[in-house]
Structures are given as structure tokens and as C-alpha cells.
Design an enzyme around this catalytic site. Structure first.
Site, PDB file in Angstrom:
ATOM      1  N   HIS A 143      -2.069  -5.961  14.479  1.00  0.00           N
ATOM      2  CA  HIS A 143      -2.366  -4.656  13.894  1.00  0.00           C
ATOM      3  C   HIS A 143      -3.614  -4.143  14.620  1.00  0.00           C
ATOM      4  O   HIS A 143      -4.492  -4.921  14.973  1.00  0.00           O
ATOM      5  CB  HIS A 143      -2.612  -4.799  12.395  1.00  0.00           C
ATOM      6  CG  HIS A 143      -1.431  -5.378  11.665  1.00  0.00           C
ATOM      7  ND1 HIS A 143      -0.825  -4.735  10.631  1.00  0.00           N
ATOM      8  CD2 HIS A 143      -0.747  -6.531  11.850  1.00  0.00           C
ATOM      9  CE1 HIS A 143       0.191  -5.464  10.201  1.00  0.00           C
ATOM     10  NE2 HIS A 143       0.259  -6.565  10.916  1.00  0.00           N
ATOM     11  N   HIS A 190       1.404   1.419  14.858  1.00  0.00           N
ATOM     12  CA  HIS A 190       0.364   0.852  15.721  1.00  0.00           C
ATOM     13  C   HIS A 190       0.313   1.511  17.099  1.00  0.00           C
ATOM     14  O   HIS A 190      -0.021   0.877  18.096  1.00  0.00           O
ATOM     15  CB  HIS A 190       0.582  -0.663  15.874  1.00  0.00           C
ATOM     16  CG  HIS A 190       0.368  -1.404  14.590  1.00  0.00           C
ATOM     17  ND1 HIS A 190       0.870  -2.656  14.338  1.00  0.00           N
ATOM     18  CD2 HIS A 190      -0.299  -1.048  13.465  1.00  0.00           C
ATOM     19  CE1 HIS A 190       0.514  -3.046  13.120  1.00  0.00           C
ATOM     20  NE2 HIS A 190      -0.202  -2.086  12.574  1.00  0.00           N
TER      21      HIS A 190
END
Ligand SMILES: Cc1cc2nc3c(=O)[nH]c(=O)nc-3n(C[C@H](O)[C@H](O)[C@H](O)COP(=O)(O)OP(=O)(O)OC[C@H]3O[C@@H](n4cnc5c(N)ncnc54)[C@H](O)[C@@H]3O)c2cc1C
Ligand SMILES: *[C@@H]1O[C@H](CO)[C@@H](O)[C@H](O)[C@H]1NC(C)=O
Ligand SMILES: *[C@@H]1O[C@H](CO)[C@@H](O)[C@H](O)[C@H]1NC(C)=O
Ligand SMILES: *[C@@H]1O[C@H](CO)[C@@H](O)[C@H](O)[C@H]1NC(C)=O
Ligand SMILES: *[C@@H]1O[C@H](CO)[C@@H](O)[C@H](O)[C@H]1NC(C)=O
Ligand SMILES: *[C@@H]1O[C@H](CO)[C@@H](O)[C@H](O)[C@H]1NC(C)=O
Ligand SMILES: *[C@@H]1O[C@H](CO)[C@@H](O)[C@H](O)[C@H]1NC(C)=O
Ligand SMILES: *[C@@H]1O[C@H](CO)[C@@H](O)[C@H](O)[C@H]1NC(C)=O
Ligand SMILES: *[C@@H]1O[C@H](CO)[C@@H](O)[C@H](O)[C@H]1NC(C)=O
Ligand SMILES: *[C@@H]1O[C@H](CO)[C@@H](O)[C@H](O)[C@H]1NC(C)=O
Ligand SMILES: *[C@@H]1O[C@H](CO)[C@@H](O)[C@H](O)[C@H]1NC(C)=O
Ligand SMILES: *[C@@H]1O[C@H](CO)[C@@H](O)[C@H](O)[C@H]1NC(C)=O
Length: 633
Positions: free
Chosen positions: A612, A568
């Protein structure tokens, strides 16, 4: 016969009109209003939105290959296979990670139209309202606040029925979703039996693990049913949703594949103003000869001759992702002046924040051996060729069944008790009280993956390669624990021996002691989760590596030896307020101190959201496209 023949003709005509080019010599021209670098998650959105205005001509230069017919990308269940194939990635690794006992781990970045949205885990998670309100504060632009970006979440999201059309009442809140956007989002289209136990746990241990009807409301804390970027049983990517064949037919949009941008070129006026207008890229050419620093200067000269050049009349939009965007900037002479000079790169703009301040989510995976015959876990589908092929055939025919999902059923988001003595001396790195420190992904998993069917399965286990379930085959339940409000920061730098070669990616995983302590407490919470009565008779024992970690020190060793990344990475070209003494882009995503260049991708998010990252990237791209359009009407 007639309908089939008609279909074949239609397919043929569509293909022959496609504005996707494989060869630079086929491109009708090399002068455009806008040049977008990277047809990834953000770049695909910007390409679509800018070409809504027929007056704008747009060229997308994508370094990767087509997404057409890539079944591993289309079938959600095959995400592990997708990630295991190096042809669809940039083949990157991290630098040795001090927080991971010096380990170097692979760092996935997609090299395919649609970018990381074409190979990611498909989790659809927006983050907390605090995350965006903090962006607004850091940039001094209320346009990035939660209330103001919500319409952009809605513009992106097309809420869709799950593939099995099950009754979804009580599994999400329709009031916080949009059915009129572009990228499909849905609940799982196939149910793993363990889902019932996860939900039962929220009833048996409601204080620690409350149920949250919809973690995408801005208030994510609690356990909720996972939402995915999946529609009709297929992965929905930025390419499949924003670059449909209809969009590709727009005469003002040209997309060139296998076009790797090497650097940006600008004019500097007498008053020092830097104006970007040109892009240099290599096409269909191996870069293996671009190595040693020794030859670097010669190669720069040689390269200039062999590179293609495209010109932007209005703006260049850099959307190459968090690793490659700073790589291109630095190779163009935008970065820390001293460091560029040391590398022998002519300095265009002294912006020392380029490549710094990156943040990511580290993750570790406690696992348990479960009492199941295979019917309750993912094992049957992964480990039995007959079942695997049947499940594939079902998906191929009707887009239903286990291939429409992955092995994760729910996510939970939790805050740590920072009043606890172990956290004294640390501040709170989270964005605010609605923001989690810890994420848990509840996963049915199995270590052993044989070669099955006609797919070459090269062995990325469903636990993400973290190695925490040991090497024996068996049935497991896992809880992937991620630190989603990290204190650690990392960097993207150039390799001094090979500046144009792969960037040095340092996500700073577990560099801060806070993050290690947070992970340790998160794993303890995960162990608590499986003490709910519903797990009795199902959870048999901890896997050996976890069972061995009986002391805090041993648990820390387990974490440092097994933890990995959630992929991420953000922040390498972070936004900051116009008058800030750091940062890379202003709140309108313009490169600070220059004209003609905006950055629109994950690298502008100044701090990783507690989620996310793709939903946040879609918001950056949708708002970024609006900002660009507004500047040129
Ligand atoms: C393995 C993995 C799993 C993930 N799982 C999830 C998940 O489940 N949910 C979620 O929300 N997020 C997830 N993410 C994160 C999310 O996918 C990314 O944050 C997001 O897609 C990044 O978008 P982007 O536009 O910034 O970059 P990208 O999507 O990476 O796009 C960059 C594009 O630029 C191209 N490019 C790069 N360099 C050049 C160059 N020099 N010249 C031309 N083109 C170039 C690339 O090929 C690529 O197409 C995951 C990421 C990974 C890698
Ligand atoms: C790319 O190069 C290879 C050989 O290096 C060649 O076979 C192929 O045809 C080229 N493709 C295009 C589209 O030019
Ligand atoms: C396109 O340009 C024409 C002529 O300049 C103008 O009339 C029209 O409004 C423009 N369209 C858009 C969508 O901006
Ligand atoms: C990654 O590696 C594979 C195989 O080793 C290769 O085919 C592919 O071209 C590589 N990709 C890049 C971007 O270098
Ligand atoms: C940059 O300079 C070139 C040549 O000096 C000139 O043709 C071009 O118009 C300039 N571009 C911009 C954006 O100033
Ligand atoms: C630029 O890099 C040099 C060398 O690494 C470093 O000493 C300096 O602090 C950096 N400048 C800024 C403003 O960060
Ligand atoms: C990193 O970001 C923080 C704000 O989150 C800022 O205070 C700091 O100056 C930034 N550092 C660099 C090197 O850009
Ligand atoms: C695989 O599944 C089939 C169909 O359910 C079953 O008949 C067979 O015994 C299984 N094979 C193994 C090795 O478990
Ligand atoms: C999937 O279905 C298509 C027809 O829609 C067929 O052509 C193809 O062979 C099938 N693939 C496999 C592997 O069965
Ligand atoms: C830097 O580049 C050199 C030359 O290509 C290579 O040998 C080395 O492995 C690279 N370093 C890193 C850390 O990737
Ligand atoms: C495993 O589950 C079966 C029923 O599903 C139960 O009869 C058996 O006692 C369980 N085994 C253990 C060790 O708990
Ligand atoms: C058990 O923990 C010790 C350190 O506490 C470590 O050296 C050993 O490798 C661990 N064994 C396993 C199976 O993880």
C-alpha cells in the site's frame, strides 16, 4: 466548571488564530517563497518541513475542505462511510477497463485536507527493500535505495501502543520501528476472534504460509499482524499529524481551502529555459460551465480573468496526487507536444511521459460463508443498531472498542512460482527476490449494511464493493487477493471534449495477461489457506460466485467480472535518471527541462511498490522536503 470554561476559551482562541483560510480575500498576500499545490498526504508533510525554517513563507492551495470534525475520517471503523460520501472526494471513475471486461469503476481520490491519508484503509506497509533499490537503479540515485530511505520512514513513523494496550510481544519487531516520528502507527486496538485462526494457519501450513514477525523490515514475505496509521484509537492522517494546530500557528504558513489550481505559468527565456513562478487557481467557484471543447478557448480567456494568481519566489511544489498532478501539468502545456497541440493547449514543454506509465494493484475477493453467530465477525457491529451505537459511544468516550479498527486482521505477502509452465514467456515484474507478487488481506466481512444510528450508510460493503459475496446478508470470511507486482501499465489523459474537466483515469487493471494469471494463482493459494485444519467447522462453503468458478476459465471470468482496484495509483510523473530519454522528474524531483517546479507526491514513484502506497509517499515527501531545503540554504 472552571476547567470546562477554560477549555472552551482555549478552543475559541485556537480557532480564531488558525492560519487556515476559507476565502482568498482574507489571505494576507499572494506572494510566497513556496506554493504547495495540494494539502494532501505529501503536501502536508512538505508544508510542515519547509515552515520549520522561519525564513521560508509557504502557501498551501488545497482544493478540498477541512478535515476538522469529520468523524467518518477520525473513527477507523467508519472508513466505508467515509469513502461513500462524495463531498470528500473528487468523484472520479476509471475509463472502461479492458482487463475488467470493459467495466468502469469508481476511482477514489480524496478532496480534503490530508488527502487520501484521510480516507484510506490505514494499512501501514513499506514494501520490500528491492522496491526502493529498484528506484535507486532507475533514477541512478542511491538516495532512493532502501538503506538510505529507512531514516525517512523513521522520521515519519511514530510507533504507538494499540488502543487496547494489549501485549504486543510476538506481533511486531520493535527494532525496525521508530517512536519519534510524526504519523502514528499501531497494531489493532480491538481483536476480531478470527485472528487466532489466521495465526494458527501459519503453524499448520508453514511452508506455504509462514509467519513473518514484521513485514515492514524490508523482507515482507509471509503472514504478519497488520500495522495501521492509527494512534490512540483515531486515524492519523498527514493533516492530523503534520498540520496540527501548533503547526497551523506558524506565521509563515498559510493554507487556503477550496482553492483549485487550474494551471501553472512559466517564463520561457531566449535560450528556451522554462522557469515556473506562478499558479492560477479558482476559488469557491463551480466549474460546471467549463465544459465543451467548443467553448474551451473562450473559456480559457474568461477563466484567466476570473482566476486568482499566486506567485512563488523560490519554487512551486506540485502535490496534487497521481490523478491531478498530470492533469495540472497537461493543462499548463507540459506533456506530449503532439497531443497538446491536438487539444489546443499552448505547449510549454515537450515531456511525452507525463501521464504515462502509471501502475496500480488490482484486487479480487474470494469469500466463504462461515459458521458464526455474529459474535466472531464484524456482523454484530455493522448490522445491529444497538451494538453499532454502543460501539460508537464507546469510541466517542474513550477511543476504544471495535471503532478503533477495520475488519482486516493480517496481511500476507507471497511469491508465485514463475518456473511454472503457465508463466513461461513472461518475465518477472517484481523488483527482486524479497518482493511479493501477491498480497492477501484476511478480513471478517459481511455484505449487508443497513442504515444504522445517526449515520447514513449508503452501502459500501466491507468487501470493498467488489460484489463477490453475493447479495444476501450473512457472515463471511474473505481474503482480498491483490497483484502487487503488476506487469500492466495505464495512463492519465485529458478529456478532449473537456480538458479542464475530470482526467481520464486508466489504471490498466489486469490489462496484462500476466496479472490475470497471477490473480488466478493467488486465488488458488487463498483457497489453499482455508484448508488448514483450524478452519474446519468454521468455513462452511464458498460463496456461490466462487463455488461456480470450478475451471480455470470460470475463475478467470470471476476475476474479470468482480476485480477492482486497491487505489494505489502511482507513476504519472515518474522519476528517471537525469540522462534518461523518458520520465517527468529527475531524482531530485525537479521537473525535467525546467526550473522552479518540483513534484512531490505518489506520481513520482516510477513503479508501484509491492505495498500500500502511503508509507512510500511519506518517504518521498520527507526526502523531497529535505532536497528542497538543501537547495535554498
Ligand atoms: C480508497 C483508498 C484506500 C487506500 N488505502 C490505503 C492504505 O490502506 N494504505 C496505504 O498505504 N495507502 C492506501 N491508499 C493509497 C494512499 O492513500 C495514497 O497513495 C497516498 O495517500 C497518495 O498521496 P498523495 O500525496 O500522492 O496524494 P493525495 O493524498 O491524494 O493528495 C493530493 C491532494 O491534492 C489536492 N488537489 C488535487 N488536485 C488539486 C488542485 N487542482 N488544486 C488544489 N488541490 C488539489 C487533493 O484534494 C488532495 O488533498 C489508499 C488510497 C485510496 C484512495
Ligand atoms: C462561496 O460561494 C457561496 C455561493 O456560491 C457563498 O454562499 C459562500 O459564502 C462562499 N464562501 C466563501 C468563503 O466565499
Ligand atoms: C534566516 O535568515 C537569517 C538572516 O538572513 C539567517 O541569519 C538565518 O541563519 C536564517 N535561518 C535559517 C534557519 O536558515
Ligand atoms: C461530488 O459529488 C457531490 C454530490 O454529488 C458534490 O456535493 C461534490 O461537490 C462533488 N465533488 C466534486 C469535487 O465535484
Ligand atoms: C517572468 O517574467 C515576468 C515578466 O516578464 C518578470 O516580472 C518575472 O520576474 C519573471 N520571473 C522569472 C522567475 O523569471
Ligand atoms: C506523442 O503522442 C503521439 C500521438 O498520440 C504519439 O504518436 C507519439 O508517439 C507520442 N510521442 C512520444 C515521444 O511518446
Ligand atoms: C516507462 O518506464 C520504464 C521503466 O520502468 C521505461 O523504460 C519506459 O521508457 C517508460 N515509458 C514512458 C512512456 O515513460
Ligand atoms: C442487537 O444486539 C442487542 C444487544 O446485544 C440484542 O439484544 C439484540 O437482540 C440484537 N438485535 C438483533 C436484531 O439481532
Ligand atoms: C461524542 O462526544 C462528545 C463529547 O466529547 C459529544 O458532544 C457528542 O455529542 C458525542 N457524539 C455522539 C454522536 O454521541
Ligand atoms: C468528456 O467530457 C464530456 C463533456 O463534458 C463528457 O460529456 C464526457 O462524458 C467526458 N468523457 C469522459 C470519458 O469522461
Ligand atoms: C458450527 O459451530 C458449532 C460450534 O461452534 C458446531 O457445534 C457446529 O457443528 C458447527 N456447524 C457446522 C455445520 O460445522
Ligand atoms: C457461473 O459461471 C458462468 C461462467 O462460467 C457464468 O456465466 C455465471 O454467471 C456464473 N454464475 C454465478 C452465480 O456467478
Amino acid at each position: 466548571m472552571f476547567p470546562l470554561a477554560a477549555l472552551v476559551t482555549l478552543v475559541f482562541v485556537t480557532a480564531s488564530q488558525s492560519k487556515i483560510y476559507n476565502s482568498v480575500s482574507d489571505l494576507p498576500g499572494l506572494k510566497y517563497d513556496f506554493i504547495i499545490i495540494g494539502g494532501g498526504t505529501a503536501g502536508s508533510v512538505v508544508a510542515n518541513r519547509l515552515t520549520e525554517n522561519a525564513n521560508f513563507s509557504v502557501l498551501v492551495l488545497e482544493g478540498g475542505v477541512t478535515n476538522q470534525g469529520v468523524v467518518d475520517s477520525e473513527a477507523p471503523f467508519l472508513v466505508g462511510e467515509m469513502l461513500a460520501q462524495p463531498i470528500w472526494s473528487w468523484n472520479y471513475s476509471t475509463t472502461p477497463q479492458v482487463g475488467l471486461n470493459g467495466r468502469t469503476i469508481p476511482y477514489q481520490r480524496a478532496r480534503i485536507l490530508g488527502g487520501c491519508s484521510a480516507h484510506n484503509g490505514m494499512f501501514y506497509t513499506r514494501g520490500s527493500s528491492d522496491d526502493f533499490d529498484r528506484y535507486a537503479e532507475l533514477t541512478n540515485d542511491p538516495g532512493w535505495s532502501w538503506d538510505r530511505v529507512l531514516p525517512y520512514f523513521f522520521k515519519n513513523e511514530r510507533w504507538t501502543e494499540p488502543a487496547d494496550h494489549h501485549d504486543t510481544r510476538g506481533q511486531y519487531n520493535p527494532a525496525v520501528h521508530s517512536t519519534s516520528g510524526v504519523t502514528s502507527v499501531s497494531l489493532a486496538g480491538h481483536r476480531w476472534p478470527v485472528a487466532g485462526r489466521v495465526i494458527q494457519t501459519t503453524k499448520e501450513l508453514p511452508n506455504e504460509f509462514p509467519f513473518n514477525l514484521d513485514y515492514n523490515s524490508g523482507s515482507p514475505l509471509g503472514v504478519g499482524w497488520l500495522q495501521f496509521t492509527i494512534g490512540g484509537g483515531e486515524r492519523s492522517t498527514a493533516a492530523t499529524s503534520y498540520l496540527t494546530s501548533q503547526v497551523q500557528q506558524r506565521p509563515n504558513l498559510h493554507i487556503l481551502l477550496d482553492a483549485r489550481v487550474v494551471r501553472l505559468v512559466a517564463n520561457t527565456t531566449d535560450d528556451g529555459q522554462v522557469a515556473f513562478h506562478r499558479v492560477e487557481f479558482s476559488h469557491n467557484q463551480s466549474r460546471t460551465n467549463l465544459c465543451s471543447r467548443f467553448r474551451f478557448h473562450l473559456i480559457r480567456l474568461f477563466l484567466s480573468a476570473s482566476l486568482s494568481t499566486a506567485t512563488a519566489n523560490k519554487e512551486i511544489v506540485l502535490s496534487a496526487g497521481t490523478a491531478n498532478t498530470p492533469h495540472i501539468l497537461l493543462n499548463s502545456g507540459v506533456g506530449n507536444k503532439t497531443e497538446l497541440e491536438e487539444l489546443g493547449i499552448p505547449v510549454l514543454l515537450n515531456l511525452p511521459s507525463v501521464g504515462l506509465n502509471v501502475s496500480d494493484h488490482s484486487a479480487a475477493i474470494p469469500s466463504w460463508i462461515v459458521n458464526a453467530t455474529g459474535t466472531e465477525t464484524i456482523q454484530d457491529v455493522q448490522g445491529n443498531i444497538t451494538v453499532f451505537n454502543e460501539a460508537f459511544a464507546e469510541w466517542n468516550a474513550t477511543k476504544t472498542g471495535p471503532f478503533t479498527v477495520i475488519g482486516v486482521t493480517h496481511v500476507g505477502w507471497f511469491r508465485l512460482n514463475l518456473a511454472s509452465a503457465i508463466f513461461s514467456g513472461f518475465g518477472d515484474p517484481s523488483a527482486g527476490p524479497s518482493t511479493p507478487h501477491i498480497e492477501m488481506k484476511f478480513t471478517v466481512s459481511r455484505w449487508f449494511r443497513p442504515k444504522v444510528g445517526h449515520f447514513t450508510i449508503v452501502g459500501i460493503p466491507q468487501d470493498g464493493g467488489f460484489g463477490s459475496t453475493g447479495s444476501q446478508p450473512g457472515n463471511f470470511f474473505s481474503i482480498n487477493v491483490a497483484v502487487v507486482s503488476p506487469m500492466s501499465r495505464g495512463s492519465i489523459k485529458l478529456n478532449a471534449s473537456d480538458p479542464s474537466g475530470p482526467p481520464l483515469i486508466d489504471p490498466g487493471l489486469l490489462r496484462s495477461d500476466f496479472d490475470v494469471l497471477a490473480m488466478r494463482e493467488g486465488i488458488k493459494m487463498a483457497k489453499k489457506f482455508v484448508t488448514a485444519p483450524v478452519w474446519k467447522g468454521y468455513i462452511l462453503e464458498e460463496t456461490p460466485a466462487l463455488a461456480n468458478a470450478t475451471t480455470d476459465a470460470a475463475l478467470e471470468a470471476f476475476i474479470r467480472n468482480t476485480a477492482g482496484t486497491s487505489s494505489h495509483l502511482v507513476g504519472s510523473a515518474g522519476m528517471s535518471a537525469r540522462d534518461a530519454d523518458y520520465g517527468v522528474v529527475d531524482p531530485d524531483l525537479r521537473l525535467k527541462g525546467a526550473s522552479g517546479l518540483r513534484i512531490v507526491d505518489a506520481s513520482v514513484l516510477p513503479i508501484v511498490p509491492s505495498a500500500h502506497t502511503q508509507a512510500a509517499v511519506y518517504v518521498v515527501a520527507e526526502r523531497g522536503a529535505d532536497l528542497i531545503k538543501a537547495a535554498w540554504v
